[in-house]
Design a protein around this motif. Structure first.
Motif, PDB file in Angstrom:
ATOM      1  N   CYS A 110       0.828  -1.205   0.000  1.00  0.00           N
ATOM      2  CA  CYS A 110       0.000   0.000   0.000  1.00  0.00           C
ATOM      3  C   CYS A 110       0.861   1.254   0.000  1.00  0.00           C
ATOM      4  O   CYS A 110       0.558   2.227  -0.694  1.00  0.00           O
ATOM      5  N   GLN A 111       1.941   1.228   0.757  1.00  0.00           N
ATOM      6  CA  GLN A 111       2.836   2.380   0.782  1.00  0.00           C
ATOM      7  C   GLN A 111       3.456   2.598  -0.593  1.00  0.00           C
ATOM      8  O   GLN A 111       3.578   3.737  -1.043  1.00  0.00           O
ATOM      9  N   ALA A 112       3.819   1.528  -1.280  1.00  0.00           N
ATOM     10  CA  ALA A 112       4.390   1.652  -2.623  1.00  0.00           C
ATOM     11  C   ALA A 112       3.378   2.284  -3.572  1.00  0.00           C
ATOM     12  O   ALA A 112       3.720   3.173  -4.372  1.00  0.00           O
ATOM     13  N   LEU A 113       2.127   1.854  -3.490  1.00  0.00           N
ATOM     14  CA  LEU A 113       1.081   2.436  -4.344  1.00  0.00           C
ATOM     15  C   LEU A 113       0.905   3.915  -4.044  1.00  0.00           C
ATOM     16  O   LEU A 113       0.803   4.738  -4.953  1.00  0.00           O
ATOM     17  N   ILE A 114       0.900   4.280  -2.770  1.00  0.00           N
ATOM     18  CA  ILE A 114       0.733   5.683  -2.398  1.00  0.00           C
ATOM     19  C   ILE A 114       1.970   6.489  -2.785  1.00  0.00           C
ATOM     20  O   ILE A 114       1.853   7.656  -3.189  1.00  0.00           O
TER      21      ILE A 114
END
Length: 189
Positions: A110-114
């Protein structure tokens, strides 16, 4: 004899002149129609381009919002698993929740997507939320004060993240606690 010749020449000149005038009018009409068609085509291309831009904006917005929601769900699941493991350890039992490390993978995704789709402000608060959540992992001890500190830090980071997301989305950031009574209502009681 001259009269029929002059009439014939004038007739021929009239026909040629009429043909030239007709051709000129037709060329003007054709040019105007071509210009109108070009203008229609440009407008259609612009409309399609605007539509593609709008669709891409919606796509990325949906993807970004989905990433925000997934990050919140993953951090909540991670902290709940940590609490379950800590509570089980304090009772001397085996935990019933899955291993918290499994949730860390989802948090990283999720952090990578954000990081790809989010604004710089959102990326900063996302980093804080992830660090605070990982800090809760390191600071939880069964029944100890450090456990609350780590969870409280993670909750503050989550609140900061939510406030920044709401600000970016244009959602009203100011919300009142339902337990608080507005000052005008206090005077009326």
């Amino acid at each position: 004899m001259w009269v029929p010749l002059v009439v014939g020449v004038l007739g021929l000149v009239g026909v040629v002149t009429a043909q030239l005038i007709s051709t000129r009018r037709e060329n003007r009409s054709w040019r105007r129609e071509a210009e109108r068609e070009d203008l229609r085509w440009q407008r259609e291309r612009q409309r399609l381009s605007d539509q593609r831009v709008h669709e891409m904006t919606l796509h990325w917005s949906h993807l970004r919002n989905s990433g925000y929601a997934q990050l919140l769900q993953a951090t909540d699941a991670y902290l709940a698993a940590l609490r379950d493991h800590a509570d089980a350890a304090s009772r001397g039992e085996e935990p019933t929740a899955p291993e918290p490390a499994a949730h860390r993978v989802k948090i990283s995704e999720c952090q990578a997507l954000i990081d790809i789709t989010g604004s710089p402000r959102i990326r900063a608060v996302t980093g804080e939320l992830v660090r605070a959540t990982a800090g809760a992992r390191m600071s939880i001890s069964p029944g100890g004060e450090a456990r609350r500190t780590g969870a409280d830090t993670a909750q503050r980071a989550k609140d900061a993240f939510l406030a920044e997301v709401r600000k970016e989305l244009g959602i009203d950031v100011q919300h009142t606690d339902s337990r608080q009574v507005p000052s005008a209502a206090k005077g009326q009681k």
